[in-house]
Design a protein around this motif. Structure first.
Motif, PDB file in Angstrom:
ATOM      1  N   LYS A 128      43.485  31.438 107.981  1.00 14.83           N
ATOM      2  CA  LYS A 128      43.269  30.721 109.243  1.00 14.83           C
ATOM      3  C   LYS A 128      44.083  29.432 109.330  1.00 14.83           C
ATOM      4  CE  LYS A 128      38.735  32.700 110.191  1.00 14.83           C
ATOM      5  NZ  LYS A 128      39.366  33.893 110.767  1.00 14.83           N
ATOM      6  N   ARG A 133      46.532  27.256 110.942  1.00  7.12           N
ATOM      7  CA  ARG A 133      46.980  27.214 112.331  1.00  7.12           C
ATOM      8  C   ARG A 133      48.509  27.209 112.450  1.00  7.12           C
ATOM      9  NH1 ARG A 133      43.958  26.560 116.704  1.00  7.12           N
ATOM     10  NH2 ARG A 133      42.865  28.110 115.500  1.00  7.12           N
ATOM     11  N   GLN A 167      49.624  30.682 112.114  1.00 11.82           N
ATOM     12  CA  GLN A 167      49.288  31.433 113.334  1.00 11.82           C
ATOM     13  C   GLN A 167      50.306  31.137 114.435  1.00 11.82           C
ATOM     14  OE1 GLN A 167      45.262  30.016 113.912  1.00 11.82           O
ATOM     15  NE2 GLN A 167      44.376  31.826 112.948  1.00 11.82           N
ATOM     16  N   ARG A 168      50.661  29.863 114.558  1.00 14.28           N
ATOM     17  CA  ARG A 168      51.632  29.499 115.596  1.00 14.28           C
ATOM     18  C   ARG A 168      53.002  30.130 115.303  1.00 14.28           C
ATOM     19  NH1 ARG A 168      49.137  24.189 116.256  1.00 14.28           N
ATOM     20  NH2 ARG A 168      47.930  24.398 118.154  1.00 14.28           N
ATOM     21  N   TYR A 194      52.856  33.805 116.100  1.00 15.76           N
ATOM     22  CA  TYR A 194      52.897  33.924 117.564  1.00 15.76           C
ATOM     23  C   TYR A 194      54.334  33.725 118.051  1.00 15.76           C
ATOM     24  CZ  TYR A 194      52.449  32.689 122.468  1.00 15.76           C
ATOM     25  OH  TYR A 194      52.628  32.625 123.827  1.00 15.76           O
ATOM     26  N   ALA A 250      55.675  36.604 120.295  1.00 18.50           N
ATOM     27  CA  ALA A 250      55.249  36.348 121.684  1.00 18.50           C
ATOM     28  C   ALA A 250      56.198  36.996 122.690  1.00 18.50           C
ATOM     29  CB  ALA A 250      55.162  34.850 121.935  1.00 18.50           C
ATOM     30  N   LYS A 251      57.497  36.813 122.468  1.00 19.51           N
ATOM     31  CA  LYS A 251      58.447  37.278 123.480  1.00 19.51           C
ATOM     32  C   LYS A 251      58.477  38.808 123.618  1.00 19.51           C
ATOM     33  CE  LYS A 251      63.056  36.381 125.184  1.00 19.51           C
ATOM     34  NZ  LYS A 251      64.363  35.801 124.924  1.00 19.51           N
ATOM     35  N   PRO A 252      58.686  39.541 122.504  1.00 23.93           N
ATOM     36  CA  PRO A 252      58.693  40.998 122.689  1.00 23.93           C
ATOM     37  C   PRO A 252      57.357  41.545 123.198  1.00 23.93           C
ATOM     38  CG  PRO A 252      58.849  40.422 120.344  1.00 23.93           C
ATOM     39  CD  PRO A 252      59.065  39.165 121.127  1.00 23.93           C
ATOM     40  N   TYR A 259      55.182  39.937 125.095  1.00 24.80           N
ATOM     41  CA  TYR A 259      55.031  39.565 126.502  1.00 24.80           C
ATOM     42  C   TYR A 259      55.824  40.537 127.379  1.00 24.80           C
ATOM     43  CZ  TYR A 259      55.211  36.647 130.733  1.00 24.80           C
ATOM     44  OH  TYR A 259      55.115  36.175 132.020  1.00 24.80           O
ATOM     45  N   LEU A 287      47.980  39.314 127.017  1.00 22.35           N
ATOM     46  CA  LEU A 287      48.597  38.814 125.787  1.00 22.35           C
ATOM     47  C   LEU A 287      47.658  37.813 125.095  1.00 22.35           C
ATOM     48  CD1 LEU A 287      51.327  39.241 124.314  1.00 22.35           C
ATOM     49  CD2 LEU A 287      52.001  37.023 125.172  1.00 22.35           C
ATOM     50  N   GLN A 288      46.982  37.015 125.905  1.00 28.08           N
ATOM     51  CA  GLN A 288      46.024  36.051 125.324  1.00 28.08           C
ATOM     52  C   GLN A 288      44.911  36.796 124.567  1.00 28.08           C
ATOM     53  OE1 GLN A 288      44.313  33.178 128.040  1.00 28.08           O
ATOM     54  NE2 GLN A 288      42.453  33.070 126.813  1.00 28.08           N
ATOM     55  N   PHE A 326      46.357  38.438 121.340  1.00 29.99           N
ATOM     56  CA  PHE A 326      46.648  37.563 120.196  1.00 29.99           C
ATOM     57  C   PHE A 326      45.369  36.963 119.599  1.00 29.99           C
ATOM     58  CE2 PHE A 326      51.193  37.794 120.879  1.00 29.99           C
ATOM     59  CZ  PHE A 326      51.657  37.688 119.581  1.00 29.99           C
ATOM     60  N   VAL A 327      44.367  36.720 120.432  1.00 33.07           N
ATOM     61  CA  VAL A 327      43.084  36.268 119.869  1.00 33.07           C
ATOM     62  C   VAL A 327      42.527  37.378 118.976  1.00 33.07           C
ATOM     63  CG1 VAL A 327      40.697  35.663 120.438  1.00 33.07           C
ATOM     64  CG2 VAL A 327      42.578  34.606 121.704  1.00 33.07           C
ATOM     65  N   PHE A 329      44.530  37.481 115.634  1.00 36.15           N
ATOM     66  CA  PHE A 329      44.158  36.457 114.653  1.00 36.15           C
ATOM     67  C   PHE A 329      42.704  36.619 114.184  1.00 36.15           C
ATOM     68  CE2 PHE A 329      47.680  34.058 116.867  1.00 36.15           C
ATOM     69  CZ  PHE A 329      48.580  34.264 115.836  1.00 36.15           C
ATOM     70  N   ASP A 337      63.945  42.806 126.625  1.00 37.51           N
ATOM     71  CA  ASP A 337      62.884  41.856 126.230  1.00 37.51           C
ATOM     72  C   ASP A 337      63.318  40.426 126.517  1.00 37.51           C
ATOM     73  OD1 ASP A 337      61.236  43.831 125.426  1.00 37.51           O
ATOM     74  OD2 ASP A 337      61.520  43.551 123.274  1.00 37.51           O
ATOM     75  N   THR A 389      62.605  38.349 128.979  1.00 40.60           N
ATOM     76  CA  THR A 389      61.730  37.390 129.662  1.00 40.60           C
ATOM     77  C   THR A 389      60.928  36.581 128.644  1.00 40.60           C
ATOM     78  OG1 THR A 389      61.518  39.034 131.393  1.00 40.60           O
ATOM     79  CG2 THR A 389      60.013  37.161 131.501  1.00 40.60           C
ATOM     80  N   THR A 390      60.945  35.273 128.815  1.00 39.58           N
ATOM     81  CA  THR A 390      60.239  34.400 127.870  1.00 39.58           C
ATOM     82  C   THR A 390      58.833  34.108 128.393  1.00 39.58           C
ATOM     83  OG1 THR A 390      62.338  33.385 127.335  1.00 39.58           O
ATOM     84  CG2 THR A 390      60.370  32.180 126.668  1.00 39.58           C
ATOM     85  N   PRO A 391      57.821  34.207 127.533  1.00 34.98           N
ATOM     86  CA  PRO A 391      56.468  33.888 128.012  1.00 34.98           C
ATOM     87  C   PRO A 391      56.368  32.407 128.364  1.00 34.98           C
ATOM     88  CG  PRO A 391      56.451  34.327 125.651  1.00 34.98           C
ATOM     89  CD  PRO A 391      57.830  34.637 126.143  1.00 34.98           C
ATOM     90  N   LEU A 436      51.093  29.576 127.829  1.00 36.94           N
ATOM     91  CA  LEU A 436      50.347  30.701 127.248  1.00 36.94           C
ATOM     92  C   LEU A 436      49.920  30.403 125.816  1.00 36.94           C
ATOM     93  CD1 LEU A 436      49.305  33.458 127.929  1.00 36.94           C
ATOM     94  CD2 LEU A 436      51.479  34.427 127.275  1.00 36.94           C
ATOM     95  N   GLU A 437      50.785  29.745 125.073  1.00 37.61           N
ATOM     96  CA  GLU A 437      50.443  29.419 123.681  1.00 37.61           C
ATOM     97  C   GLU A 437      49.197  28.539 123.643  1.00 37.61           C
ATOM     98  OE1 GLU A 437      53.615  27.733 121.375  1.00 37.61           O
ATOM     99  OE2 GLU A 437      52.282  27.237 119.726  1.00 37.61           O
ATOM    100  N   ILE A 478      46.134  30.610 124.364  1.00 38.67           N
ATOM    101  CA  ILE A 478      45.750  31.511 123.264  1.00 38.67           C
ATOM    102  C   ILE A 478      45.031  30.729 122.163  1.00 38.67           C
ATOM    103  CG2 ILE A 478      46.711  32.882 121.347  1.00 38.67           C
ATOM    104  CD1 ILE A 478      48.780  33.929 123.400  1.00 38.67           C
ATOM    105  N   PHE A 479      45.583  29.574 121.783  1.00 37.67           N
ATOM    106  CA  PHE A 479      44.964  28.861 120.663  1.00 37.67           C
ATOM    107  C   PHE A 479      43.670  28.167 121.074  1.00 37.67           C
ATOM    108  CE2 PHE A 479      49.158  29.680 118.944  1.00 37.67           C
ATOM    109  CZ  PHE A 479      48.771  30.264 117.753  1.00 37.67           C
ATOM    110  N   LEU A 516      41.263  30.972 120.886  1.00 36.82           N
ATOM    111  CA  LEU A 516      40.991  31.280 119.474  1.00 36.82           C
ATOM    112  C   LEU A 516      40.025  30.247 118.890  1.00 36.82           C
ATOM    113  CD1 LEU A 516      41.796  33.233 117.188  1.00 36.82           C
ATOM    114  CD2 LEU A 516      43.584  31.627 116.586  1.00 36.82           C
ATOM    115  N   GLU A 549      36.470  31.025 117.215  1.00 34.44           N
ATOM    116  CA  GLU A 549      36.144  30.586 115.851  1.00 34.44           C
ATOM    117  C   GLU A 549      34.946  29.645 115.850  1.00 34.44           C
ATOM    118  OE1 GLU A 549      39.787  29.035 114.307  1.00 34.44           O
ATOM    119  OE2 GLU A 549      40.648  31.023 113.990  1.00 34.44           O
TER     120      GLU A 549
END
Lengths: 187, 232
Positions: free
Chosen positions: A21, A23, A26-27, A30, A34-36, A38, A55-56, A59-60, A63, B56, B58-60, B64-65, B68-69, B72, B76
């Motif tokens: 865990k 972080r 994890q980042r 990600y 993330a790009k492929p 997404y 995607l959210q 990824f949750v 992890f 592939d 296109t950039t997210p 979004l990051e 997501i966190f 998460l 948790e």
């Protein structure tokens, strides 16, 4: 040349960090995927807001469940499968897939041997294909994406979508024909 | 022996002997030959396979990051069992240590080249500047500020430890100082500073969520009433 073990061990340290865990790990993981992922979501779901939401959730999930990843497969395949499953869940929740895969609506075996109309070279560009793909129906788009862009075979697609192998092949064949027609129609 | 040296040299530099790459057109010729042999080549599939990475492109969005966190963290937080009161206080110590380190880091970064100042009129200029650098930055920044405000409220409502409140206020102050310094650094450095600012928001949110995990559970009586209310 990288071996199967090399692929399995890709990002091993990052995955181990994620299992603790950490972080930062994890980042970083990600950041790698993330790009492929997404783009996969965009192809499957068509709309950017749906792609972001899914995607959210995916990824949750990644992890939260990464403790169960045991390096038997590659982490990229594992993540991709979770993202694909969440996309399918999303489409099923919105009842966008059920009619497309209804065997009664399709002659499953028919058409699989027919070839798609030819598309001239000047009609083929990444942007044109992306645009035409988004105009396909959900069922066609999902099967085409999984087979052509994500590299799953028809057995795997059948398992993912809970359909027969024949339906997957039929859908793919029809999807390609429709896509060729859309590309030829484009100005 | 000279031969051994030669062998050693070749073995040690083995990869260098494979450094040449085939011309780009070779694969096309191989593919064309395969198509003639197999008679099942699909130009469309070949095109996609050849240009696969371009599909592939296109950039997210950066927001979004953060989403997501934050999600998460919530998962948790919900999954972490509450600790007993005595253990809680002890468990905060390393977290407060992290908070103190963060404060020191922020203060050091700030004193390196920026002066401080709180001017409410500048708030709009700051927001406009962040949006000018990248509209996504403005969205991410707003997201984190709102999340952090919620978490600070939750943490301070459940706990009145003066030291904790003082530390949180100090982190807020130092972050604000960096934020205000955005208009003072050269334009070319502002995008980097915003990235760093968002990084500090993430860290601060992490700390708050970790502190929140250590907070006491709601009183038993209230929890029981809640549970009873849910029963039909």
């Amino acid at each position: 040349m990288p071996t199967a073990a090399d692929f399995r061990d890709t990002h091993r340290e990052l995955v181990l960090g994620c299992q603790r865990k950490d972080r930062n790990a994890q980042r970083a993981l990600y950041g790698h995927y993330a790009k492929p992922m997404y783009n996969l979501c965009l192809r499957m779901l068509r709309h950017s807001h749906d792609a972001e939401d899914v995607l959210q959730v995916a990824f949750v999930d990644v992890f939260s469940k990464i403790d169960t990843f045991n390096f038997e497969a590659s982490i990229s395949a594992w993540i991709k499968r979770i993202v694909v499953n969440r996309c399918i869940d999303h489409l099923k929740k919105r009842r966008l897939l059920t009619t497309d895969f209804d065997p009664d609506r399709h002659d499953i075996i028919a058409d699989t041997t027919d070839t798609a109309p030819a598309v001239s070279a000047e009609k083929m560009s990444v942007e044109r294909i992306k645009k035409a793909t988004l105009e396909l129906s959900e069922g066609y788009r999902v099967v085409l994406s999984l087979y052509l862009f994500e590299g799953y075979d028809h057995e795997e697609i059948a398992q993912i979508l809970d359909i027969s192998v024949g339906t997957s092949k039929s859908q793919y064949s029809r999807a390609k024909k429709r896509l060729a027609a859309l590309l030829n129609e484009q100005k | 022996m000279p031969t051994d040296k030669l062998e050693d040299f070749i073995l040690q530099n083995r990869e260098t002997f494979d450094a040449e790459a085939p011309a780009e057109g070779v694969w096309d010729r191989i593919e064309a030959a395969l198509c003639v042999q197999e008679d099942d080549c699909d130009p469309f599939e070949s095109f996609v396979a050849k240009r696969r990475e371009d599909f592939d492109g296109t950039t997210p969005p950066p927001r979004l990051e953060g989403r997501i966190f934050a999600a998460l963290d919530e998962v948790e937080t919900a999954a972490t069992p509450q600790l007993r009161t005595v253990q809680r206080r002890r468990a905060w110590l390393p977290l407060l240590g992290i908070a103190a380190s963060l404060l020191l880091l922020l203060a050091t970064a700030f004193t390196l080249g920026n002066s401080r100042g709180y001017r409410s009129a500048e708030e709009d200029r700051l927001a406009a500047e962040i949006a000018r650098i990248d509209p996504d930055f403005a969205e991410v920044e707003s997201f984190y500020r709102s999340k952090i405000a919620d978490q600070v409220t939750a943490v301070t409502q459940a706990n009145h430890d003066p030291q904790l409140i003082e530390d949180l206020a100090a982190i807020d102050e130092a972050t604000e100082d960096i934020r205000n310094a955005l208009l003072e650094v050269p334009v070319s450095q502002r995008a980097d500073l915003v990235q760093k600012l968002i990084g500090t928001y993430r860290t601060k949110l992490d700390i708050l969520l970790r502190i929140q995990r250590q907070l006491p559970p709601p009183p038993m009586e209230e929890a029981t009433t809640q549970s009873n209310n849910n029963e039909i």
